[in-house]
Design an enzyme around this catalytic site. Structure first.
Site, mmCIF file in Angstrom:
data_model
loop_
_atom_site.group_PDB
_atom_site.id
_atom_site.type_symbol
_atom_site.label_atom_id
_atom_site.label_comp_id
_atom_site.label_asym_id
_atom_site.label_seq_id
_atom_site.Cartn_x
_atom_site.Cartn_y
_atom_site.Cartn_z
ATOM 1 N N SER A 39 -7.529 -6.589 -11.248
ATOM 2 C CA SER A 39 -6.118 -6.322 -11.423
ATOM 3 C C SER A 39 -5.340 -6.178 -10.118
ATOM 4 O O SER A 39 -4.125 -6.318 -10.110
ATOM 5 C CB SER A 39 -5.944 -5.028 -12.221
ATOM 6 O OG SER A 39 -6.422 -3.918 -11.474
ATOM 7 N N SER A 86 -11.769 -4.517 -10.183
ATOM 8 C CA SER A 86 -10.396 -4.865 -9.804
ATOM 9 C C SER A 86 -10.127 -4.936 -8.303
ATOM 10 O O SER A 86 -9.052 -5.373 -7.895
ATOM 11 C CB SER A 86 -9.412 -3.869 -10.430
ATOM 12 O OG SER A 86 -9.231 -4.176 -11.791
ATOM 13 N N LYS A 91 -1.097 -0.949 -3.578
ATOM 14 C CA LYS A 91 -1.009 -1.372 -4.987
ATOM 15 C C LYS A 91 0.051 -0.531 -5.697
ATOM 16 O O LYS A 91 0.153 0.681 -5.479
ATOM 17 C CB LYS A 91 -2.374 -1.196 -5.655
ATOM 18 C CG LYS A 91 -2.485 -1.791 -7.055
ATOM 19 C CD LYS A 91 -3.904 -1.607 -7.613
ATOM 20 C CE LYS A 91 -4.091 -2.300 -8.962
ATOM 21 N NZ LYS A 91 -5.474 -2.154 -9.483
#
Ligand SMILES: [Zn+2]
Lengths: 475, 469
Positions: free
Chosen positions: B139, B163, B63
């Site tokens: 997210s 997330s 990420k």
């Protein structure tokens, strides 16, 4: 009739701790290095970095707390103090808020409210004419100082004059210096002082509106600033106006006080518990280590010298603030069978010769010999004047005072026959003085003592000289 | 090569049956031509591969908000455009330097992890490999899409209120949020420090355990990190004999789409057939989780994001004449709408006079929710719920309605507030789109959760290859 006002003063002192590394990262502390050379991702507040509490700073905090008689919190936490300024890399300062490391306490006449740990801000340098942010052409930031460990000491409003504030601050400074937790140098900023000042009619108890006087960076400015603020507030009240709660700046050059911000302009720091750090929970081992690291502090030392050794307050104070001399004094006193007053006199004499900053333990004069010198004087074997000469030689050679006195012929004349001859000689050489004395002016006899002392090179005992003079002059 | 799970590939590389460089290059090319906008950066070539290490040659996608030395780490924000950190996050370092994994790329995300759809990225939205008109969740949408779309064998993301779990559910893969403190946060660009936790995205439960095992551990750079009390094991369970499952009425009824609820109830039946007992229970304060979360997380983010001021790094708006103008214009142009909204919310919640009513109260709710879970562990081994209330939604369908978007975290936020571990495993399809099944357990129960998840995974028999085949 005008009211007499009493000042009420409390101090907030920031102390830079003398740890090896910064409060929350591994950078070594900076002492005037090139700008931005003592930095790392953590103290620059780079994205993703996290603080780690400096264990040495915590120990110093606990030592300060114990030394000032505070209660050490079994569990204290850090908060974030949020505000935007370029000297604050993260946009917040990590500080302690409602649960500080140390609570309560006392030093001398002043109660301590609290002591907490926090990190210092970076240094802003304003380039351009004024050197202050307004009107400067540009500002550059040096992050070397950012993250230096600070302890903030807050007193209760127990001080009643600027002079008292200065004296107390000096005692605090000396206490912290002897604790070894800080360089406590006001000019260099490792000790910074703010003062909360208010006044009230003498004899009343309610507190007046206080103002906060920021960052006075010498003992003199602390006194001048507080006195200027007391005068300003007194003038306001006397002219029927009132004091406004605000933060003030004292300019030592002009002596003027100006407003930094009013209460309405005060920041909302949006304090909240720092989620990146765990609470400080001192273990019994941490407490014991801190306790063991505390030396005897000046206030205690001064009291002990007065009570146990019976030496005058001034000398006790001197030896308490210069503990190396204090320790040396104690050794001389012990060697000299605890004739402490004499020991104090001769240690002070030695200090005059070596200088206050010298370490007497490293000098040629060992405590036993200085005690021996004091003993010579006490036994009237050497006069005080001769003893000073002997001490000069001791500093030079490290010889025993007995040997020096002997070798230099400085011992008191024990043979009164010899002295008697010298007295007779001086009398015969000064007929005019003799005339006066015999004419009833006894004081004129003093004029004969000098030449006798010169003749005996100071070895004569003053009392004996007087006795012989009277005898031979028949007065 | 595409069918191999990460564990299978790692085993094959170590035994010499698979060439590490070939395997990496296969994924590197897929990543470079990824059609879902899952990546914000892709490696140009494989680094030196040390085949003695456990993950040798297995590519891993990270990420964007994990700091990677010299490689863009932008957290999905314009304010960190082309920001290249001087250091690497501890968790990433453990996977690469220590375990031998090969950094394949950085994945797209909602800006500073604020969002549930990956539409709040300054680098464009990521698409759901199951249906490119739909979001992959967020997210960590990029990290989910790369596994679902097989442009990486596995990836890592972060979970603050859901997330990892919600995008895993919406893309038909496994997502695990470990116990708070199991994995170091050092080098994770912070959103909400007391909630953020890294975790794996994988095709199956076995890979999840393997990836997790290399990430956990206490870190001297993160005082809040503890590691796990015992090493992560590769799970082996085939059944759920003696396992007591609690189904909280508050999180598994009202507000959940019918198709999702049906799949959830079907799996409860499956669990019973595997030997589990299933009982309805209550987490009375869980429904207040969202409200508490949307005060605590914004409060922390309002402070965490204060450092993005244009002074030291990242984006700075030029042309400002004063310091305040520089701050204001930089943050105005550098942050997206959702980030600004949460900074405002958080600033308000912490303001003097409002602190007790908002932040203080939210912390009390958080404590009560933790207590609800503690009470549950007296009676149950796990709490199970649907992971998200619905399936993947159409791009743009919720962007105008923040509250509708926030509801996506309804089932996942309580575990985040309590700091406990939870996994989402694929639980079949509804309307042709994947749904997730969430298993939450007490702090540090990762090994037991993984065992239960493996038993259910085998019984459910989900075919993830539909998304990339
Ligand atoms: Zn540093």
């Amino acid at each position: 009739m005008s009211t007499e006002y009493e000042p009420v003063i409390g101090l907030e002192i920031h102390v830079q701790l003398k740890t090896r590394t910064k409060m929350f990262c591994g950078c070594e502390l900076s002492f005037g290095e090139e700008p931005n050379t003592r930095t790392c991702p953590i103290c620059l507040g780079l994205p993703g970095t996290l603080p780690v509490t400096n264990a040495q700073a915590v120990q110093y905090g606990i030592m300060m707390g114990l030394a000032l008689g505070c209660e050490i919190a079994p569990r204290s936490i850090f908060h974030r103090k949020n505000y935007f300024y370029p000297d604050l890399a993260k946009g917040y300062q990590i500080s302690q808020y409602d649960i500080p490391l140390c609570l309560g306490g006392r030093l001398g006449d002043v109660r301590i409210h609290r002591i907490h740990l926090e990190e210092d801000a970076a240094k802003l340098v304003h380039v351009g004419a004024s050197g202050r942010i307004h009107g400067s052409e540009a500002s550059v930031v040096d992050y070397n100082r950012g993250g230096t460990p600070l302890a903030e000491i807050v007193t209760e409003p127990d001080l009643r004059s600027a002079e008292q504030a200065r004296d107390w601050l000096q005692l605090l400074r000396e206490t912290l210096r002897q604790l070894g937790v800080s360089d406590v140098n006001m000019e260099e900023g490792s000790l910074r002082c703010d003062a909360n000042v208010s006044i009230r009619p003498k004899g009343t108890h309610a507190l007046g509106t206080k103002t906060e006087l920021k960052n006075m960076n010498s003992f003199r400015y602390v006194m001048q600033g507080i006195n200027a603020e007391i005068a300003r507030q007194t003038a306001l009240l006397e002219s029927g106006e009132s004091v406004t709660q605000e933060t003030l700046h004292f300019d030592p050059v002009s002596g003027r006080i100006s407003s930094l911000r009013s209460k309405e302009e005060a920041h909302d720091y949006r304090y909240f518990p720092e989620p990146d750090l765990v609470p400080i929970v001192p273990t019994p081992e941490m407490m014991a280590a801190a306790e063991a690291a505390i030396p005897e502090l000046p206030a205690d030392r001064e009291a002990r010298y007065e009570s146990d050794f019976g030496i005058p307050t001034d000398t006790a104070h001197l030896f308490a603030y210069e503990p190396t001399w204090g320790t040396y004094f104690e050794r001389v006193a012990v060697e000299g069978n605890r004739d402490a007053k004499a020991a104090a006199i001769w240690v002070t004499e030695l200090r005059t010769r070596l200088g206050a900053d010298a370490d007497p333990h490293k000098s040629a004069v060992v405590p036993a010999q200085l005690a021996a010198l004091a003993a010579l004087v006490a036994a009237k074997k050497v006069t005080a004047g001769s003893a000073r000469t002997v001490l000069d030689k001791m500093v030079e050679t490290g010889d025993h005072p007995d040997r020096i006195a002997e070798a230099e012929g400085l011992t008191v004349m024990e043979d009164s026959g010899e002295l008697s001859q010298i007295v007779a000689k001086v009398i015969s050489e000064n007929p005019d003085v003799v005339e006066k004395v015999r004419g009833g002016n006894a004081k004129a006899m003093g004029a004969l003592v000098g030449p006798i002392m010169r003749e005996t090179k100071g070895r004569a005992d003053g009392g004996e000289v007087n006795r012989l003079l009277r005898e031979q002059l028949g007065v | 090569m595409i069918e191999l799970t990460a564990k299978q590939a790692a085993d094959a590389i170590r035994s010499g049956d698979l060439d590490a460089n070939e395997y990496f290059e296969f994924y590197r090319q897929r990543a470079a031509s990824d059609p879902y906008n899952s990546y914000t950066w892709v490696a140009e070539k494989a680094p030196e591969i040390d085949t003695r290490k456990p993950f040798a040659g297995v590519p891993i996608a990270i990420k964007d908000l994990f700091c990677t030395e010299g490689i863009p780490s932008q957290a999905g924000s314009k304010i960190l455009e082309d920001y290249r950190p001087p250091y690497t996050a501890t968790s990433v370092d453990r996977l690469t330097t220590h375990a031998g994994g090969t950094l394949l790329g950085k994945t797209n995300q909602d800006e500073f992890a604020m969002g549930s759809s990956t539409e709040n990225s300054a680098y464009g939205p990521t698409l759901n490999p199951w249906d490119t008109s739909r979001v992959p969740g967020g997210s960590s949408g990029g990290s989910a899409a790369v596994v679902a779309g097989a442009t990486a064998p596995w990836s890592i993301g972060t979970d603050t209120g859901g997330s990892i779990r919600q995008p895993a559910a919406l893309t038909g893969i496994v997502g695990l949020k470990p116990t708070y403190g199991a994995i170091s946060r050092y080098g994770m660009i912070a959103f909400a420090s007391s909630l953020d936790q890294a975790g794996p995205f994988t095709r199956d439960v076995t890979d999840s355990a393997m990836l997790l095992s290399a990430m956990v551990g206490a870190d001297p750079c993160d005082q809040t990190s503890l590691g796990l009390p015992e090493p992560v094991r590769i799970p082996t369970a085939n059944d759920l004999k003696g396992i007591r499952l609690g189904v909280p009425e508050e999180l598994a009824g009202e507000g959940i789409e019918d198709g999702v609820l049906k799949a959830f109830n079907d799996t409860l039946e499956l669990a019973k057939s595997l030997g589990a007992t299933v009982e309805t229970t209550h987490l009375p304060h869980a429904p207040h989780g969202l409200a508490a979360y949307y005060l605590i997380a914004p409060a922390e983010c309002s402070s965490n994001l204060a450092r993005y001021d244009g002074v030291r790094y990242g984006f700075r708006k030029s042309g400002a004449s004063t310091l305040i103008d520089m701050y204001t214009q930089t943050r105005e142009a550098g942050f997206g709408a959702e980030v600004k909204r949460r900074i405002m919310l958080g600033t308000y919640a912490l303001s003097s006079g409002y602190y007790d009513a908002y932040y203080g109260r939210a912390q009390k709710v958080r404590t009560l929710i933790s207590q609800d879970f503690k009470n549950a562990w007296d009676k149950f081994d796990f709490i199970v719920t649907p992971t998200a209330p619905g399936v993947a939604f159409e791009l743009g369908s919720k962007t105008a309605d923040p509250l509708a978007m926030y509801l996506n975290d309804f089932c996942t936020v309580p575990m985040s507030l309590a700091g406990i571990p939870a996994i989402s495993i694929p639980n079949g399809l509804s309307e042709g789109l994947p749904v997730g099944f969430q298993i939450a357990g007490p702090a540090f129960s990762e090994n037991r959760i993984l065992d239960a998840a493996l038993a259910l995974e085998k019984a459910i028999g989900f075919d993830a290859s539909k998304a990339y085949a």
